[in-house]
Design a protein around this motif. Structure first.
Motif, PDB file in Angstrom:
ATOM      1  N   MET A   1       0.919  -1.063  -0.077  1.00 13.65           N
ATOM      2  CA  MET A   1       0.110  -0.071   0.017  1.00 13.65           C
ATOM      3  C   MET A   1       0.787   1.087   0.191  1.00 13.65           C
ATOM      4  SD  MET A   1      -3.199   1.035   2.665  1.00 13.65           S
ATOM      5  CE  MET A   1      -4.033  -0.533   2.209  1.00 13.65           C
ATOM      6  N   LEU A   2       0.471   2.254  -0.771  1.00  4.96           N
ATOM      7  CA  LEU A   2       1.427   3.507  -0.989  1.00  4.96           C
ATOM      8  C   LEU A   2       1.166   4.291   0.439  1.00  4.96           C
ATOM      9  CD1 LEU A   2       0.201   4.658  -4.359  1.00  4.96           C
ATOM     10  CD2 LEU A   2       2.381   3.581  -3.528  1.00  4.96           C
ATOM     11  N   ILE A   3       2.220   5.157   0.692  1.00  5.52           N
ATOM     12  CA  ILE A   3       2.422   6.046   1.615  1.00  5.52           C
ATOM     13  C   ILE A   3       0.831   6.879   1.818  1.00  5.52           C
ATOM     14  CG2 ILE A   3       3.293   8.013   3.035  1.00  5.52           C
ATOM     15  CD1 ILE A   3       6.008   6.476   1.820  1.00  5.52           C
ATOM     16  N   VAL A   4       0.650   7.409   0.698  1.00  3.41           N
ATOM     17  CA  VAL A   4      -0.600   8.469   0.575  1.00  3.41           C
ATOM     18  C   VAL A   4      -1.862   7.517   0.844  1.00  3.41           C
ATOM     19  CG1 VAL A   4      -0.893   8.237  -1.968  1.00  3.41           C
ATOM     20  CG2 VAL A   4      -1.712  10.107  -0.780  1.00  3.41           C
ATOM     21  N   GLU A   5      -1.914   6.464   0.664  1.00  2.00           N
ATOM     22  CA  GLU A   5      -3.074   5.451   0.942  1.00  2.00           C
ATOM     23  C   GLU A   5      -3.350   5.272   2.317  1.00  2.00           C
ATOM     24  OE1 GLU A   5      -4.168   2.507  -2.426  1.00  2.00           O
ATOM     25  OE2 GLU A   5      -1.925   2.363  -2.008  1.00  2.00           O
ATOM     26  N   GLU A   6      -2.040   4.856   3.124  1.00  5.80           N
ATOM     27  CA  GLU A   6      -1.840   4.810   4.558  1.00  5.80           C
ATOM     28  C   GLU A   6      -2.306   6.060   5.226  1.00  5.80           C
ATOM     29  OE1 GLU A   6       1.168   1.086   5.362  1.00  5.80           O
ATOM     30  OE2 GLU A   6       1.950   3.247   5.262  1.00  5.80           O
ATOM     31  N   LEU A   7      -1.752   7.244   4.671  1.00  3.95           N
ATOM     32  CA  LEU A   7      -1.954   8.714   5.540  1.00  3.95           C
ATOM     33  C   LEU A   7      -3.634   8.947   5.015  1.00  3.95           C
ATOM     34  CD1 LEU A   7      -1.111  11.132   6.501  1.00  3.95           C
ATOM     35  CD2 LEU A   7      -1.001  12.120   4.241  1.00  3.95           C
ATOM     36  N   HIS A   8      -4.170   8.366   4.171  1.00  6.94           N
ATOM     37  CA  HIS A   8      -5.659   8.537   4.208  1.00  6.94           C
ATOM     38  C   HIS A   8      -6.637   7.876   5.041  1.00  6.94           C
ATOM     39  CE1 HIS A   8      -9.138  10.286   2.039  1.00  6.94           C
ATOM     40  NE2 HIS A   8      -9.866   9.123   2.163  1.00  6.94           N
ATOM     41  N   MET A   9      -6.032   6.489   5.370  1.00  5.25           N
ATOM     42  CA  MET A   9      -6.839   5.713   6.461  1.00  5.25           C
ATOM     43  C   MET A   9      -6.668   6.471   7.714  1.00  5.25           C
ATOM     44  SD  MET A   9      -6.073   1.903   5.642  1.00  5.25           S
ATOM     45  CE  MET A   9      -4.569   1.753   5.527  1.00  5.25           C
ATOM     46  N   LEU A  10      -5.378   7.127   8.020  1.00  8.92           N
ATOM     47  CA  LEU A  10      -5.304   7.759   9.540  1.00  8.92           C
ATOM     48  C   LEU A  10      -5.934   8.922   9.567  1.00  8.92           C
ATOM     49  CD1 LEU A  10      -1.385   7.287   9.635  1.00  8.92           C
ATOM     50  CD2 LEU A  10      -3.243   6.069  10.944  1.00  8.92           C
ATOM     51  N   LEU A  11      -6.295   9.575   8.354  1.00 11.38           N
ATOM     52  CA  LEU A  11      -6.800  10.985   8.314  1.00 11.38           C
ATOM     53  C   LEU A  11      -8.510  10.794   8.425  1.00 11.38           C
ATOM     54  CD1 LEU A  11      -4.986  13.137   5.977  1.00 11.38           C
ATOM     55  CD2 LEU A  11      -4.601  12.707   8.516  1.00 11.38           C
ATOM     56  N   LEU A  12      -8.883   9.575   8.059  1.00 10.72           N
ATOM     57  CA  LEU A  12     -10.381   9.328   7.884  1.00 10.72           C
ATOM     58  C   LEU A  12     -10.974   8.766   9.203  1.00 10.72           C
ATOM     59  CD1 LEU A  12     -12.177   9.809   5.367  1.00 10.72           C
ATOM     60  CD2 LEU A  12     -11.963   7.183   4.956  1.00 10.72           C
ATOM     61  N   ARG A  13     -12.256   9.296   9.462  1.00 10.49           N
ATOM     62  CA  ARG A  13     -12.738   8.532  10.789  1.00 10.49           C
ATOM     63  C   ARG A  13     -13.580   7.477  10.176  1.00 10.49           C
ATOM     64  NH1 ARG A  13     -16.054  13.898  13.116  1.00 10.49           N
ATOM     65  NH2 ARG A  13     -17.621  12.471  12.054  1.00 10.49           N
ATOM     66  N   PRO A  14     -13.936   6.542  11.044  1.00  5.23           N
ATOM     67  CA  PRO A  14     -14.785   5.371  10.820  1.00  5.23           C
ATOM     68  C   PRO A  14     -16.111   5.720   9.863  1.00  5.23           C
ATOM     69  CG  PRO A  14     -13.874   5.008  12.740  1.00  5.23           C
ATOM     70  CD  PRO A  14     -13.519   6.301  12.286  1.00  5.23           C
ATOM     71  N   ASP A  15     -16.465   6.751   9.963  1.00  3.60           N
ATOM     72  CA  ASP A  15     -17.839   7.115   9.493  1.00  3.60           C
ATOM     73  C   ASP A  15     -17.504   7.663   8.222  1.00  3.60           C
ATOM     74  OD1 ASP A  15     -16.978   9.652  10.127  1.00  3.60           O
ATOM     75  OD2 ASP A  15     -18.826  10.196  11.297  1.00  3.60           O
ATOM     76  N   GLY A  16     -16.146   7.677   7.685  1.00  5.39           N
ATOM     77  CA  GLY A  16     -16.370   8.362   6.432  1.00  5.39           C
ATOM     78  C   GLY A  16     -15.819   9.763   6.323  1.00  5.39           C
ATOM     79  N   ARG A  17     -15.817  10.440   7.321  1.00 12.87           N
ATOM     80  CA  ARG A  17     -15.457  11.898   7.471  1.00 12.87           C
ATOM     81  C   ARG A  17     -14.025  12.121   7.731  1.00 12.87           C
ATOM     82  NH1 ARG A  17     -19.827  15.467   7.656  1.00 12.87           N
ATOM     83  NH2 ARG A  17     -21.839  14.553   8.265  1.00 12.87           N
ATOM     84  N   ILE A  18     -13.322  13.089   7.261  1.00 18.15           N
ATOM     85  CA  ILE A  18     -12.082  13.546   7.526  1.00 18.15           C
ATOM     86  C   ILE A  18     -12.045  13.958   8.869  1.00 18.15           C
ATOM     87  CG2 ILE A  18     -10.246  15.052   7.109  1.00 18.15           C
ATOM     88  CD1 ILE A  18     -10.571  13.061   5.058  1.00 18.15           C
ATOM     89  N   GLU A  19     -10.892  13.517   9.571  1.00 14.26           N
ATOM     90  CA  GLU A  19     -10.700  13.932  11.107  1.00 14.26           C
ATOM     91  C   GLU A  19     -10.708  15.656  11.103  1.00 14.26           C
ATOM     92  OE1 GLU A  19     -10.786  12.603  13.851  1.00 14.26           O
ATOM     93  OE2 GLU A  19     -10.331  10.434  13.745  1.00 14.26           O
TER      94      GLU A  19
END
Length: 223
Positions: free
Chosen positions: A1-19
């Motif tokens: 998985m790319l770094i940008v994909e991992e970053l997006h997972m971290l920035l996204l709340r479980p409900d689909g909104r950005i932290e």
């Protein structure tokens, strides 16, 4: 998985909104992350000067739609300062990153906001990849695992978005924001895990994001 994909997972709340901690600054971090990915795949270089410049060394397709889409968008911008690039909506990899994570089964496309307004949410479908990622970062912060290039990039970007403590509150072992900042600085400055390219890119990302974020922080302080 790319770094940008991992970053997006971290920035996204479980409900689909950005932290909320990065709701305004997500663009900066994700453009920075995809440039790190391109550098580590040998498609771009980032200079080591005070105001680092991004240049393209190869336009050969990587076979990854996220990288290839971003590389194509970067071509007319070659030679621009990284500080300028991370603020450009044209380089925002959001759509292709979300599509990739949907295809992998990590996210699903959900509903839009009230009355159909706003962008569609992309809630988490499979929490396992993020759990593995967070466990990995927790081990790095605790000093029980040596950091990878991806770990160094993620920690550097989160810290320079002023969001590391908010995003990694559980993974940092209860330390203060100041202590977490010091720990990340020690890791990114002294780890031997990354090669010369990764270190140069991380240093450049730090310089670019600090320069970009300073006016935002000052404005918030004044108001």
């Amino acid at each position: 998985m790319l770094i940008v994909e991992e970053l997006h997972m971290l920035l996204l709340r479980p409900d689909g909104r950005i932290e909320s901690a990065v709701s305004v600054n997500r663009l900066y971090g994700e453009v920075a992350a995809v440039i790190v990915d391109l550098a580590l795949h040998g498609r771009v270089t980032v200079s080591a000067e005070k105001y680092p410049v991004v240049d393209i060394v190869s336009t050969a397709p990587t076979g990854n739609p996220i990288l290839d889409t971003t590389l194509e968008r970067l071509v007319p911008l070659r030679g621009k300062r990284l500080q300028s690039l991370v603020t450009r909506p044209k380089l925002d990899p959001l759509e292709v990153v979300v599509e990739s994570l949907v295809v992998q089964g990590v996210l699903v496309r959900g509903e839009r906001g009230f009355f159909g307004w706003g962008s569609a949410r992309t809630p988490e479908s499979d929490p396992a990849p993020e759990h593995v990622l967070r466990s990995r970062l927790a081990a790095v912060l605790a000093g029980t695992t040596a950091p990878s290039q991806a770990d160094l990039a993620l920690l550097s970007i989160l810290q320079n978005l002023n969001a590391a403590h908010a995003i990694l509150r559980e993974e940092c072992g209860g330390v203060s924001s100041r202590d977490l900042k010091r720990r990340i600085e020690d890791l990114t400055a002294g780890s031997a895990a990354g090669d010369a390219v990764a270190k140069a890119v991380n240093d450049a990302i730090t310089a670019a994001l600090v320069a970009t974020m300073t006016p935002v922080i000052v404005a918030a302080t004044i108001t």
